[in-house]
Scaffold this motif. Structure first.
Motif, PDB file in Angstrom:
ATOM      1  N   ILE A  94      20.318  39.066  -1.470  1.00  0.00           N
ATOM      2  CA  ILE A  94      21.119  37.919  -1.899  1.00  0.00           C
ATOM      3  C   ILE A  94      20.288  36.641  -1.817  1.00  0.00           C
ATOM      4  N   GLN A  95      19.465  36.534  -0.769  1.00  0.00           N
ATOM      5  CA  GLN A  95      18.573  35.377  -0.649  1.00  0.00           C
ATOM      6  C   GLN A  95      17.545  35.367  -1.788  1.00  0.00           C
ATOM      7  N   ALA A  96      17.068  36.565  -2.149  1.00  0.00           N
ATOM      8  CA  ALA A  96      16.098  36.667  -3.232  1.00  0.00           C
ATOM      9  C   ALA A  96      16.714  36.240  -4.566  1.00  0.00           C
ATOM     10  N   LYS A  97      17.969  36.598  -4.774  1.00  0.00           N
ATOM     11  CA  LYS A  97      18.633  36.199  -6.012  1.00  0.00           C
ATOM     12  C   LYS A  97      18.775  34.684  -6.089  1.00  0.00           C
ATOM     13  N   ALA A  98      19.069  34.062  -4.953  1.00  0.00           N
ATOM     14  CA  ALA A  98      19.195  32.606  -4.920  1.00  0.00           C
ATOM     15  C   ALA A  98      17.869  31.934  -5.267  1.00  0.00           C
ATOM     16  N   ALA A  99      16.760  32.626  -4.954  1.00  0.00           N
ATOM     17  CA  ALA A  99      15.434  32.086  -5.279  1.00  0.00           C
ATOM     18  C   ALA A  99      14.984  32.486  -6.682  1.00  0.00           C
ATOM     19  N   LYS A 100      15.905  33.122  -7.432  1.00  0.00           N
ATOM     20  CA  LYS A 100      15.663  33.529  -8.821  1.00  0.00           C
ATOM     21  C   LYS A 100      14.558  34.594  -8.930  1.00  0.00           C
ATOM     22  N   ILE A 101      14.566  35.540  -7.997  1.00  0.00           N
ATOM     23  CA  ILE A 101      13.647  36.680  -8.041  1.00  0.00           C
ATOM     24  C   ILE A 101      14.407  37.869  -8.627  1.00  0.00           C
ATOM     25  N   SER A 102      13.846  38.522  -9.624  1.00  0.00           N
ATOM     26  CA  SER A 102      14.535  39.599 -10.323  1.00  0.00           C
ATOM     27  C   SER A 102      14.695  40.840  -9.444  1.00  0.00           C
ATOM     28  N   VAL A 103      15.496  41.786  -9.923  1.00  0.00           N
ATOM     29  CA  VAL A 103      15.757  43.026  -9.184  1.00  0.00           C
ATOM     30  C   VAL A 103      14.469  43.813  -8.988  1.00  0.00           C
ATOM     31  N   ILE A 104      13.711  43.977 -10.077  1.00  0.00           N
ATOM     32  CA  ILE A 104      12.479  44.769 -10.005  1.00  0.00           C
ATOM     33  C   ILE A 104      11.464  44.115  -9.086  1.00  0.00           C
ATOM     34  N   LYS A 105      11.284  42.817  -9.221  1.00  0.00           N
ATOM     35  CA  LYS A 105      10.320  42.108  -8.376  1.00  0.00           C
ATOM     36  C   LYS A 105      10.739  42.153  -6.903  1.00  0.00           C
ATOM     37  N   SER A 106      12.034  42.072  -6.656  1.00  0.00           N
ATOM     38  CA  SER A 106      12.522  42.132  -5.282  1.00  0.00           C
ATOM     39  C   SER A 106      12.271  43.506  -4.678  1.00  0.00           C
ATOM     40  N   ALA A 107      12.490  44.544  -5.484  1.00  0.00           N
ATOM     41  CA  ALA A 107      12.241  45.909  -5.003  1.00  0.00           C
ATOM     42  C   ALA A 107      10.758  46.116  -4.706  1.00  0.00           C
ATOM     43  N   GLU A 158       9.364  38.911   4.398  1.00  0.00           N
ATOM     44  CA  GLU A 158       9.997  38.756   3.091  1.00  0.00           C
ATOM     45  C   GLU A 158      10.852  37.494   3.034  1.00  0.00           C
ATOM     46  N   TYR A 159      11.520  37.201   4.135  1.00  0.00           N
ATOM     47  CA  TYR A 159      12.319  35.974   4.164  1.00  0.00           C
ATOM     48  C   TYR A 159      11.416  34.748   3.994  1.00  0.00           C
ATOM     49  N   ILE A 160      10.259  34.779   4.652  1.00  0.00           N
ATOM     50  CA  ILE A 160       9.301  33.680   4.505  1.00  0.00           C
ATOM     51  C   ILE A 160       8.829  33.580   3.059  1.00  0.00           C
ATOM     52  N   PHE A 161       8.523  34.738   2.457  1.00  0.00           N
ATOM     53  CA  PHE A 161       8.061  34.737   1.072  1.00  0.00           C
ATOM     54  C   PHE A 161       9.126  34.172   0.138  1.00  0.00           C
ATOM     55  N   ILE A 162      10.376  34.605   0.325  1.00  0.00           N
ATOM     56  CA  ILE A 162      11.461  34.134  -0.536  1.00  0.00           C
ATOM     57  C   ILE A 162      11.632  32.623  -0.400  1.00  0.00           C
ATOM     58  N   THR A 163      11.573  32.130   0.838  1.00  0.00           N
ATOM     59  CA  THR A 163      11.720  30.693   1.080  1.00  0.00           C
ATOM     60  C   THR A 163      10.600  29.896   0.418  1.00  0.00           C
ATOM     61  N   LEU A 164       9.363  30.367   0.593  1.00  0.00           N
ATOM     62  CA  LEU A 164       8.218  29.659   0.014  1.00  0.00           C
ATOM     63  C   LEU A 164       8.224  29.758  -1.509  1.00  0.00           C
ATOM     64  N   PHE A 165       8.622  30.918  -2.031  1.00  0.00           N
ATOM     65  CA  PHE A 165       8.677  31.101  -3.483  1.00  0.00           C
ATOM     66  C   PHE A 165       9.713  30.160  -4.098  1.00  0.00           C
ATOM     67  N   GLY A 166      10.855  30.068  -3.435  1.00  0.00           N
ATOM     68  CA  GLY A 166      11.902  29.179  -3.935  1.00  0.00           C
ATOM     69  C   GLY A 166      11.496  27.723  -3.897  1.00  0.00           C
ATOM     70  N   ALA A 167      10.599  27.380  -2.951  1.00  0.00           N
ATOM     71  CA  ALA A 167      10.136  25.998  -2.832  1.00  0.00           C
ATOM     72  C   ALA A 167       8.942  25.706  -3.732  1.00  0.00           C
ATOM     73  N   GLY A 168       8.453  26.738  -4.451  1.00  0.00           N
ATOM     74  CA  GLY A 168       7.331  26.539  -5.361  1.00  0.00           C
ATOM     75  C   GLY A 168       5.994  26.404  -4.677  1.00  0.00           C
ATOM     76  N   THR A 169       5.847  27.029  -3.516  1.00  0.00           N
ATOM     77  CA  THR A 169       4.599  26.952  -2.760  1.00  0.00           C
ATOM     78  C   THR A 169       3.481  27.725  -3.471  1.00  0.00           C
ATOM     79  N   THR A 170       2.240  27.344  -3.240  1.00  0.00           N
ATOM     80  CA  THR A 170       1.107  28.019  -3.867  1.00  0.00           C
ATOM     81  C   THR A 170       0.917  29.421  -3.283  1.00  0.00           C
ATOM     82  N   ILE A 171       0.239  30.273  -4.015  1.00  0.00           N
ATOM     83  CA  ILE A 171       0.003  31.650  -3.590  1.00  0.00           C
ATOM     84  C   ILE A 171      -0.832  31.689  -2.312  1.00  0.00           C
TER      85      ILE A 171
END
Length: 239
Positions: free
Chosen positions: A32-45, A57-70
């Motif tokens: 659900i957190q991944a969906k809020a960050a606009k990560i697709s089903v396949i990418k989340s899996a 994963e929670y850290i990744f989702i948070t940083l991804f949603g914030a537009g952090t660099t790779i």
């Protein structure tokens, strides 16, 4: 040897069933957190299969949603998941010395807190197929749970999601407490770890430090102290 591997694998499957169910519940909330960050089903899996780490994963989702660099994401994942290096090193001392590299790599890839807790509690030498069995059930539970969390979104009430998010902690406690009842030294390590972890979370000077770093420091220090005070003799392992 083949019969022994099969027996260990089946035992791992049995142990992995409750772990997989717990992973499914927690991963659903993570999805659900991944969906809020606009990560697709396949990418989340794929994310869940590649990490097998709730905090990571929670850290990744948070940083991804914030537009952090790779680069920042990679560095944060290294810090958050560095404890798995310690777990892998610990298990490397518990498996037979002639274990081939490919088996060691698979064990390291699927290592999680709960799988490590169940594996380290095995008396004597550890058959790698025991971990393979647990991973066969636990990994799909984690991956599918994340994907369904993204696909179904906020179908479940918020109170249920909150309950699911703490389910993994209860399952981990259920793994370590029985071992603590059997061994007074393990019980002492558990108590000291809980107290030290709490103190590091409230002491102003250190409470702001990343949780992954604190886990690594506590693991090395506490394990080092108890290995000196109450060392495990090799003869006991062979027995």
């Amino acid at each position: 040897m083949e019969h022994s591997n099969k027996k260990a694998y089946i035992k791992g499957l049995e142990t992995g069933i409750p772990i997989g169910l717990g992973y499914f519940a927690v991963a659903f909330a993570l999805g659900i957190q991944a969906k809020a960050a606009k990560i697709s089903v396949i990418k989340s899996a794929l994310m869940s299969f590649g990490l097998h780490a709730s905090a990571g994963e929670y850290i990744f989702i948070t940083l991804f949603g914030a537009g952090t660099t790779i680069l920042v994401m990679v560095l944060m994942e290294l810090v958050a998941n560095a404890r798995y290096l310690l777990m892998s090193c610990s298990l490397s001392q518990k498996i037979p010395e002639d274990t081939p590299v490919w088996k060691r790599l698979i064990m390291g890839y699927f290592i999680t807190d709960e799988i490590f807790g169940a594996a380290i509690a095995v008396e004597g030498k550890l058959n790698p197929y025991y971990i393979f069995g647990m991973a066969t059930v636990a990994s799909p539970g984690w991956v599918v749970g994340t994907a369904l969390g993204v696909a179904l979104g906020n179908v479940l009430p918020e109170s249920v999601i909150s309950a699911l998010s703490v389910g993994l902690f209860g399952m981990f406690i259920a793994i370590i407490i029985p071992e603590g009842k059997k061994n007074k030294v393990v019980a002492a390590v558990i108590v000291v770890s809980f107290v030290a972890s709490y103190l590091l979370s409230v002491i102003p000077v250190v409470k702001g430090i990343d949780s992954g770093i604190k886990i690594i420091v506590l693991t090395v220090v506490i394990a080092g102290i108890f290995s000196i005070i109450k060392p495990v003799k090799e003869a006991q392992d062979e027995q």
